[in-house]
Design a protein around this motif. Structure first.
Motif, PDB file in Angstrom:
ATOM      1  N   THR A   1     -20.340  47.594 -20.021  1.00 24.30           N
ATOM      2  CA  THR A   1     -20.150  48.996 -20.414  1.00 24.30           C
ATOM      3  C   THR A   1     -21.400  49.552 -21.079  1.00 24.30           C
ATOM      4  O   THR A   1     -21.820  50.684 -20.810  1.00 24.30           O
ATOM      5  CB  THR A   1     -18.957  49.120 -21.385  1.00 24.30           C
ATOM      6  OG1 THR A   1     -17.745  48.815 -20.693  1.00 24.30           O
ATOM      7  CG2 THR A   1     -18.858  50.538 -21.948  1.00 24.30           C
ATOM      8  N   GLU A   2     -22.004  48.746 -21.941  1.00 28.20           N
ATOM      9  CA  GLU A   2     -23.181  49.192 -22.696  1.00 28.20           C
ATOM     10  C   GLU A   2     -24.440  49.295 -21.842  1.00 28.20           C
ATOM     11  O   GLU A   2     -25.472  49.766 -22.313  1.00 28.20           O
ATOM     12  CB  GLU A   2     -23.408  48.246 -23.879  1.00 28.20           C
ATOM     13  CG  GLU A   2     -22.310  48.358 -24.931  1.00 28.20           C
ATOM     14  CD  GLU A   2     -22.398  47.300 -26.021  1.00 28.20           C
ATOM     15  OE1 GLU A   2     -21.777  47.503 -27.080  1.00 28.20           O
ATOM     16  OE2 GLU A   2     -23.069  46.272 -25.805  1.00 28.20           O
ATOM     17  N   MET A   3     -24.355  48.870 -20.584  1.00 27.11           N
ATOM     18  CA  MET A   3     -25.500  48.978 -19.678  1.00 27.11           C
ATOM     19  C   MET A   3     -25.568  50.328 -18.973  1.00 27.11           C
ATOM     20  O   MET A   3     -26.566  50.632 -18.306  1.00 27.11           O
ATOM     21  CB  MET A   3     -25.435  47.875 -18.612  1.00 27.11           C
ATOM     22  CG  MET A   3     -25.644  46.474 -19.123  1.00 27.11           C
ATOM     23  SD  MET A   3     -25.681  45.303 -17.727  1.00 27.11           S
ATOM     24  CE  MET A   3     -25.765  43.730 -18.597  1.00 27.11           C
ATOM     25  N   PHE A   4     -24.490  51.143 -19.096  1.00 30.83           N
ATOM     26  CA  PHE A   4     -24.427  52.400 -18.351  1.00 30.83           C
ATOM     27  C   PHE A   4     -24.100  53.577 -19.271  1.00 30.83           C
ATOM     28  O   PHE A   4     -23.422  53.420 -20.283  1.00 30.83           O
ATOM     29  CB  PHE A   4     -23.373  52.297 -17.240  1.00 30.83           C
ATOM     30  CG  PHE A   4     -23.568  51.130 -16.322  1.00 30.83           C
ATOM     31  CD1 PHE A   4     -24.648  51.093 -15.455  1.00 30.83           C
ATOM     32  CD2 PHE A   4     -22.681  50.063 -16.330  1.00 30.83           C
ATOM     33  CE1 PHE A   4     -24.838  50.001 -14.608  1.00 30.83           C
ATOM     34  CE2 PHE A   4     -22.868  48.968 -15.490  1.00 30.83           C
ATOM     35  CZ  PHE A   4     -23.954  48.943 -14.627  1.00 30.83           C
ATOM     36  N   GLY A   5     -24.545  54.767 -18.855  1.00 30.88           N
ATOM     37  CA  GLY A   5     -24.259  55.982 -19.608  1.00 30.88           C
ATOM     38  C   GLY A   5     -22.815  56.410 -19.459  1.00 30.88           C
ATOM     39  O   GLY A   5     -22.135  56.040 -18.490  1.00 30.88           O
ATOM     40  N   THR A   6     -22.333  57.211 -20.401  1.00 30.94           N
ATOM     41  CA  THR A   6     -20.927  57.604 -20.450  1.00 30.94           C
ATOM     42  C   THR A   6     -20.443  58.274 -19.175  1.00 30.94           C
ATOM     43  O   THR A   6     -19.329  58.038 -18.712  1.00 30.94           O
ATOM     44  CB  THR A   6     -20.684  58.557 -21.637  1.00 30.94           C
ATOM     45  OG1 THR A   6     -21.162  57.944 -22.829  1.00 30.94           O
ATOM     46  CG2 THR A   6     -19.210  58.870 -21.791  1.00 30.94           C
ATOM     47  N   ARG A   7     -21.282  59.114 -18.565  1.00 26.69           N
ATOM     48  CA  ARG A   7     -20.856  59.911 -17.416  1.00 26.69           C
ATOM     49  C   ARG A   7     -20.647  59.091 -16.140  1.00 26.69           C
ATOM     50  O   ARG A   7     -20.036  59.574 -15.196  1.00 26.69           O
ATOM     51  CB  ARG A   7     -21.865  61.041 -17.150  1.00 26.69           C
ATOM     52  CG  ARG A   7     -21.842  62.127 -18.223  1.00 26.69           C
ATOM     53  CD  ARG A   7     -22.787  63.259 -17.878  1.00 26.69           C
ATOM     54  NE  ARG A   7     -24.175  62.837 -17.972  1.00 26.69           N
ATOM     55  CZ  ARG A   7     -24.879  62.815 -19.091  1.00 26.69           C
ATOM     56  NH1 ARG A   7     -24.311  63.188 -20.221  1.00 26.69           N
ATOM     57  NH2 ARG A   7     -26.132  62.428 -19.098  1.00 26.69           N
ATOM     58  N   VAL A   8     -21.176  57.865 -16.118  1.00 24.82           N
ATOM     59  CA  VAL A   8     -21.016  57.037 -14.914  1.00 24.82           C
ATOM     60  C   VAL A   8     -20.443  55.654 -15.248  1.00 24.82           C
ATOM     61  O   VAL A   8     -20.454  54.753 -14.411  1.00 24.82           O
ATOM     62  CB  VAL A   8     -22.360  56.871 -14.166  1.00 24.82           C
ATOM     63  CG1 VAL A   8     -22.863  58.212 -13.672  1.00 24.82           C
ATOM     64  CG2 VAL A   8     -23.402  56.193 -15.052  1.00 24.82           C
ATOM     65  N   ARG A   9     -19.942  55.483 -16.445  1.00 23.59           N
ATOM     66  CA  ARG A   9     -19.486  54.167 -16.890  1.00 23.59           C
ATOM     67  C   ARG A   9     -18.314  53.626 -16.076  1.00 23.59           C
ATOM     68  O   ARG A   9     -18.272  52.453 -15.743  1.00 23.59           O
ATOM     69  CB  ARG A   9     -19.072  54.232 -18.369  1.00 23.59           C
ATOM     70  CG  ARG A   9     -20.213  53.990 -19.321  1.00 23.59           C
ATOM     71  CD  ARG A   9     -19.746  54.087 -20.747  1.00 23.59           C
ATOM     72  NE  ARG A   9     -20.798  53.689 -21.669  1.00 23.59           N
ATOM     73  CZ  ARG A   9     -20.745  53.885 -22.979  1.00 23.59           C
ATOM     74  NH1 ARG A   9     -19.691  54.497 -23.507  1.00 23.59           N
ATOM     75  NH2 ARG A   9     -21.734  53.490 -23.749  1.00 23.59           N
ATOM     76  N   TYR A  10     -17.349  54.486 -15.813  1.00 27.36           N
ATOM     77  CA  TYR A  10     -16.177  54.030 -15.053  1.00 27.36           C
ATOM     78  C   TYR A  10     -16.626  53.521 -13.685  1.00 27.36           C
ATOM     79  O   TYR A  10     -16.235  52.447 -13.234  1.00 27.36           O
ATOM     80  CB  TYR A  10     -15.182  55.180 -14.912  1.00 27.36           C
ATOM     81  CG  TYR A  10     -13.738  54.755 -14.712  1.00 27.36           C
ATOM     82  CD1 TYR A  10     -13.407  53.717 -13.850  1.00 27.36           C
ATOM     83  CD2 TYR A  10     -12.693  55.409 -15.368  1.00 27.36           C
ATOM     84  CE1 TYR A  10     -12.083  53.335 -13.653  1.00 27.36           C
ATOM     85  CE2 TYR A  10     -11.366  55.029 -15.182  1.00 27.36           C
ATOM     86  CZ  TYR A  10     -11.070  54.000 -14.318  1.00 27.36           C
ATOM     87  OH  TYR A  10      -9.760  53.628 -14.123  1.00 27.36           O
TER      88      TYR A  10
END
Length: 441
Positions: free
Chosen positions: A352-361
């Motif tokens: 999860t911490e490897m990606f930004g909020t807008r594309v995390r899912y």
């Protein structure tokens, strides 16, 4: 967030994840024990098991599709709504498997329908993992993400424990009862658990992180495209890091049952008890490893599991081949507790911490489910390698060590995230730009 609210979110996320994994692992247990007799009766027992594992793999093959579809909408309309859909799909498919006629009743249509329902399970789980993880992690305090992520991940071994435990009870019944009705009961009760899970999940709100994105109108139109445009390196590194965890889970939970029963000729209850014991230990250790990652970092904890899984391959099969019950229990527990658990306990928060909020899912779902294809075919591959080498597990050992090495190398290339993740870096960079634009440097 108030502590009571955090507990409420954790409870909802945990219960939902447990139900999904119970449903999914139930199929794996049945594949190792009974599906070869019910749906592939004309095959040699070992070949029938390979065919049953083939249907097991079908669920993993469609998981990336579910990850892409549900990840897309999860990043656009929210985590909560998607999770309700995935739970209904999973619970419904599992319930219908319990009603499915066998080969003796409808012939070839039995395995066809079995594969169809398994595929629906896989499609649903493709969206469940990412959503359930984000629902909890995006609520959790920054310095406790590892712990709460570990709490959520403990739902996985609990689901395996429940699936193997109830199957062990059913398998201990008279054979005639087990073959006719007993194997169906674990699948049928999932509908009750699904209704309870839906009620709990509808009681919580959308995550603060997604609300902020939604209110600012900055959600991505095509999250998967943006994921690869911005985070392609992280995507492939995470896929490599996922290999050992996924494979280890299927080695210590599914393939080991076949090895102990079909290859060594020992009672299936022996393997089921061993898997149940190791699942219970993993359930307790998962939050501990998660909390440890909050202190020393995700990378170090993950590496512990990857290295142990790789070097334990030879000792694992040597211990199984003693055919001594207590030694087999120890072998499964050591593999699961020190190999699989350090990896899966922090995997969701690490990725999860490897990606930004807008594309995390989309990112979390795609990475987990694409790598999951290799994990899903592991029982099939391992059983085939065992048959190919006349029962000698050497090829299986080399397969395990090769995949473990891929993960070790991938983790070496990851960046530590427990103090400052990608989304925070992006926010800090944006704020710095705004400051300069306003002339307040």
């Amino acid at each position: 967030m108030e502590n009571n609210s955090m507990k409420k979110v954790a409870s909802a996320s945990f219960l939902g994840a447990f139900l999904e994994w119970y449903d999914f692992f139930l199929y794996g247990t049945a594949s190792a024990i009974i599906f070869n007799q019910l749906f592939f009766p004309d095959f040699d027992p070992m070949v029938g098991t390979i065919a049953a594992f083939g249907t097991l793999a079908s669920g993993y093959l469609v998981r990336p599709i579910g990850g892409i579809v549900f990840g897309h909408f999860g990043d656009k309309i929210g985590r909560k709504k998607i999770l309700a859909i995935t739970m209904m799909l999973m619970g419904g498919a599992t319930f219908l498997i319990g009603l499915l006629p066998t080969y003796a009743t409808i012939g070839v249509w039995a395995p066809v329908l079995l594969i169809l329902l398994r595929s629906i399970q896989g499609f649903a789980l493709g969206g469940e993992y990412g959503g359930a993880s984000l629902l909890l992690i995006e609520y959790a305090p920054r310095k406790q993400r590892g712990f709460w992520g570990g709490v959520l991940q403990s739902a996985t071994p609990l689901g395996s424990l429940a699936a193997t435990g109830i199957f062990a009870i059913m398998a201990s019944m008279p054979e005639s009862f087990f073959l006719s009705i007993g194997w169906r009961i674990p699948f049928l009760i999932s509908i009750v658990l699904t209704v309870v899970g839906l009620f709990v999940r509808f009681s919580i709100e959308e995550t603060p992180a997604f609300k902020e994105v939604k209110e600012s109108g900055t959600e991505e139109k095509f999250p998967l495209v943006e994921l690869f445009r911005t985070y392609s390196k992280n995507v492939w590194i995470a896929i490599g890091a996922r290999m050992a965890e996924g494979i280890s889970f299927n080695v210590f939970n599914v393939f080991v049952i076949t090895y102990v029963t079909s290859h060594l000729g020992l009672p299936n209850s022996l393997a089921l008890i061993g898997v149940s014991i190791s699942s219970a230990i993993a359930m307790l250790l998962s939050p501990i490893f998660g909390k440890f990652s909050d202190r020393v970092g995700r990378k170090k904890v993950y590496m512990i599991g990857a290295i142990w899984f790789t070097i334990f391959a030879f000792p694992f099969f040597a211990l199984l081949d003693t055919e001594i019950g207590i030694v087999i229990y120890i072998a499964i527990a050591l593999g699961y507790a020190l190999g699989t658990t350090p990896m899966f306990s922090i995997q969701s928060v690490f990725f999860t911490e490897m990606f930004g909020t807008r594309v995390r899912y989309s990112g979390l779902s795609f990475v987990y489910q694409l790598a999951g294809i290799v994990a899903g075919i592991t029982p099939l591959v391992a059983t085939s390698l065992l048959v190919l080498n006349d029962g000698n597990p050497l090829y299986v050992i080399l397969y395990i060590m090769g995949m473990g090495t891929i993960t070790v190398v991938s983790v070496l290339f990851t960046k530590e995230t427990y103090k400052f993740d990608v989304a925070e870096q992006e926010k800090a960079a944006l704020e710095n730009i705004n400051i300069k634009e306003n002339g307040d440097v």
